[in-house]
Motif scaffolding. Structure first.
Motif, PDB file in Angstrom:
ATOM      1  N   TYR A 337       0.845  -1.207   0.000  1.00  0.00           N
ATOM      2  CA  TYR A 337       0.000   0.000   0.000  1.00  0.00           C
ATOM      3  C   TYR A 337       0.879   1.255   0.000  1.00  0.00           C
ATOM      4  O   TYR A 337       0.698   2.161  -0.817  1.00  0.00           O
ATOM      5  N   SER A 340       2.855   1.835  -3.126  1.00  0.00           N
ATOM      6  CA  SER A 340       2.076   2.265  -4.296  1.00  0.00           C
ATOM      7  C   SER A 340       2.025   3.794  -4.377  1.00  0.00           C
ATOM      8  O   SER A 340       1.465   4.342  -5.316  1.00  0.00           O
ATOM      9  N   ALA A 342       0.612   5.715  -2.005  1.00  0.00           N
ATOM     10  CA  ALA A 342      -0.576   6.230  -1.317  1.00  0.00           C
ATOM     11  C   ALA A 342      -0.164   7.285  -0.284  1.00  0.00           C
ATOM     12  O   ALA A 342       0.867   7.140   0.377  1.00  0.00           O
ATOM     13  N   TRP A 349      -8.312   2.846   2.229  1.00  0.00           N
ATOM     14  CA  TRP A 349      -9.202   1.813   1.668  1.00  0.00           C
ATOM     15  C   TRP A 349      -8.399   0.743   0.943  1.00  0.00           C
ATOM     16  O   TRP A 349      -8.698  -0.444   1.037  1.00  0.00           O
ATOM     17  N   ASP A 350      -7.391   1.191   0.208  1.00  0.00           N
ATOM     18  CA  ASP A 350      -6.622   0.239  -0.592  1.00  0.00           C
ATOM     19  C   ASP A 350      -5.846  -0.737   0.317  1.00  0.00           C
ATOM     20  O   ASP A 350      -5.731  -1.921   0.004  1.00  0.00           O
ATOM     21  N   CYS A 353      -8.375  -3.279   1.500  1.00  0.00           N
ATOM     22  CA  CYS A 353      -8.694  -4.239   0.426  1.00  0.00           C
ATOM     23  C   CYS A 353      -7.607  -5.302   0.319  1.00  0.00           C
ATOM     24  O   CYS A 353      -7.890  -6.496   0.241  1.00  0.00           O
ATOM     25  N   ARG A 354      -6.353  -4.848   0.311  1.00  0.00           N
ATOM     26  CA  ARG A 354      -5.238  -5.790   0.177  1.00  0.00           C
ATOM     27  C   ARG A 354      -5.200  -6.758   1.370  1.00  0.00           C
ATOM     28  O   ARG A 354      -5.023  -7.963   1.196  1.00  0.00           O
TER      29      ARG A 354
END
Ligand SMILES: Cc1cc2nc3c(=O)[nH]c(=O)nc-3n(C[C@H](O)[C@H](O)[C@H](O)COP(=O)(O)OP(=O)(O)OC[C@H]3O[C@@H](n4cnc5c(N)ncnc54)[C@H](O)[C@@H]3O)c2cc1C
Length: 437
Positions: A337, A340, A342, A349-350, A353-354
């Motif tokens: 995360y 990436s 972020a 949120w990501d 999700c992961r």
């Protein structure tokens, strides 16, 4: 990030701090228990129960702390694969696997070593204190309120990212509620599981054995009919750690005589230890009432600058040994995360999700198996009778067939997703193995 604050300095908090040390100028771990030497403390009393680290968790631990396996084995931990790692279902041994390597060590020893390695990281520091709440500005968390150890008065610590690693009893949900944020719903499955762990002197009675693990399976209707469920691990200080488990009315007690009598009704390695080894210390019990997970993604709004890891996010039936491994995989999700690009101040949120990919896998595996217990009353997933029937058949075939066993054990060790078990070639081979008998 300038500063990341991790609330909780147990296994998941340490892993999260290791990941954050790559992204923040300073990482502060806030933990109320004195955990320097023995890794004991009232914050996580389950530490003294037998803890098995699955193959995926072991690989992830070595990834984040290179050389840690060598340090653990130098300190007396045992490492084994093939016939040294024995899994039994309904009293029958599974075919051995040469590439599934497992570590025999107590949880306090593993955790102490991880904590020492975390302390050695240049910009990680530990702060003795108890998290008391969040500092919120606008739509993001910008720090924590905490009570330093030995002081009554609360103080604050600013942070770009706050990590909840406060375990099963994390108070994050009520803190969110107090700040006017929606409280994440909780999914629960009541399982009423009893655990009892004891240590025995380890001599030469079982040469080459590192782990033995036995569960009831489909042939006994998942009941301890032919043998008691239990496990042992060869650990540091020339000891065996032995755990016995039982649901509802079959929960083990602290009585050492009962413990040894039950071991005599287990698979051969546990019987051998009961027969030849001296019990050292007391039998410690733990009552695990329910598996539970916080559904962060199901909330309509969530503040930025905040994530959760470890049991604070999901805590599943310990019989399947997933908790530590899930914590390492959540650390991996956090790294992905942040890598990436972020922004830590945005709602994560990501990340959730992961992390949910791993948690869903662990949750499905453990709750589907738990629903086979008559006292567990749901919630049932859609199509449960079919899922159960297929699962039983694959389990039966996996005990007989090395190829299905490989896939099955890879799923159990969290190296593959449970959906691998429903691939056409696995189902076809299962049918062939069962029809050939
Ligand atoms: C009986 C039993 C057996 C298990 N066996 C296995 C096994 O074989 N294999 C496996 O992988 N997993 C096993 N597990 C699961 C594993 O123990 C957990 O998944 C693991 O402990 C999770 O680590 P954690 O850091 O999230 O939480 P915990 O280890 O529970 O630690 C939470 C930490 O947060 C601290 N804390 C609490 N409140 C605050 C606060 N307000 N501020 C700051 N810090 C705070 C506590 O002091 C504690 O140190 C078992 C669990 C149980 C109950």
């Amino acid at each position: 990030m300038q500063r990341a604050v991790v609330l909780g300095g147990s296994f998941a908090g340490l892993l999260a701090a290791r990941v954050l040390s790559d992204f923040a100028e300073e990482v502060v771990i806030v933990e109320p228990d004195q955990l320097d030497d023995e890794a004991t403390g009232p914050g996580a009393p389950h530490r003294h129960q037998l803890h098995a680290l699955l193959a995926m968790g072991h690989a992830q631990l070595e990834r984040w702390f290179p050389g840690i396996t060598g340090e653990l084995t130098a300190g007396g931990a045992q490492l084994g694969s093939g016939r040294a790692v024995r899994f039994y279902v309904d009293g029958r041994p599974r075919p051995p696997l040469d590439d599934v390597e497992m570590l025999g060590a107590t949880r306090p020893f593993i955790e102490r070593t991880v904590r020492r390695r975390t302390r050695e990281l240049p910009h990680v520091r530990f702060l003795a204190g108890r998290g008391q709440g969040l500092l919120v500005r606008g739509d993001r968390v910008c720090g924590v309120r905490y009570a330093p150890a030995g002081h009554e008065h609360e103080t604050t610590l600013a942070a770009d990212l706050v990590v909840d690693a406060m375990g099963r009893s994390s108070r994050l949900s009520s803190w969110l509620g107090q700040e006017g944020w929606p409280v994440p719903p909780v999914e629960r499955m009541r399982i009423d599981l009893g655990y009892a762990t004891a240590a025995f002197h380890r001599g030469s009675e079982l040469p080459g054995t590192v782990i033995a693990h036995s569960t009831p399976g489909p042939e006994s209707g998942y009941q301890p009919a032919c043998c008691e469920p239990g496990a042992l691990a060869a650990v540091e200080n020339s000891r065996w750690t032995v755990v016995l488990a039982g649901y509802a009315g079959q929960r083990p007690t602290r009585d050492p005589r009962e413990f040894i009598a039950r071991m005599r009704r287990c698979v051969a390695p546990l019987r051998e230890v009961a027969e030849h080894c001296e019990l050292q210390g007391d039998v410690g019990t733990f009552h695990f009432r329910e598996s539970r997970r916080r559904l962060f993604r199901a909330t309509s709004r969530f503040p930025g600058g905040l994530v959760a890891v470890g049991d604070a996010m999901a805590s599943v039936n310990p019989v399947y040994g997933q908790g530590l491994t899930l914590a390492t995989l959540q650390a991996h999700a956090l790294a992905m995360y942040l890598r990436s690009g972020a922004a830590p101040h945005a709602p994560a949120w990501d990340y959730f999700c992961r992390a949910d990919v791993f948690i869903d896998a662990g949750w499905k595996l453990s709750t589907t198996a738990d629903l086979a217990q008559p006292h567990v009353t749901g919630p049932y997933p859609r199509g449960y009778p079919l899922i159960r029937w297929v699962g039983d058949k694959i389990t039966q075939a996996s005990v007989r067939d090395p190829e299905i066993n490989r896939v099955y054990m890879d799923v159990l060790h969290m190296r593959r997703h449970p959906r691998t078990l429903t691939r056409a070639h696995v189902l076809l081979r299962t049918a062939r193995v069962l029809l050939d008998r």
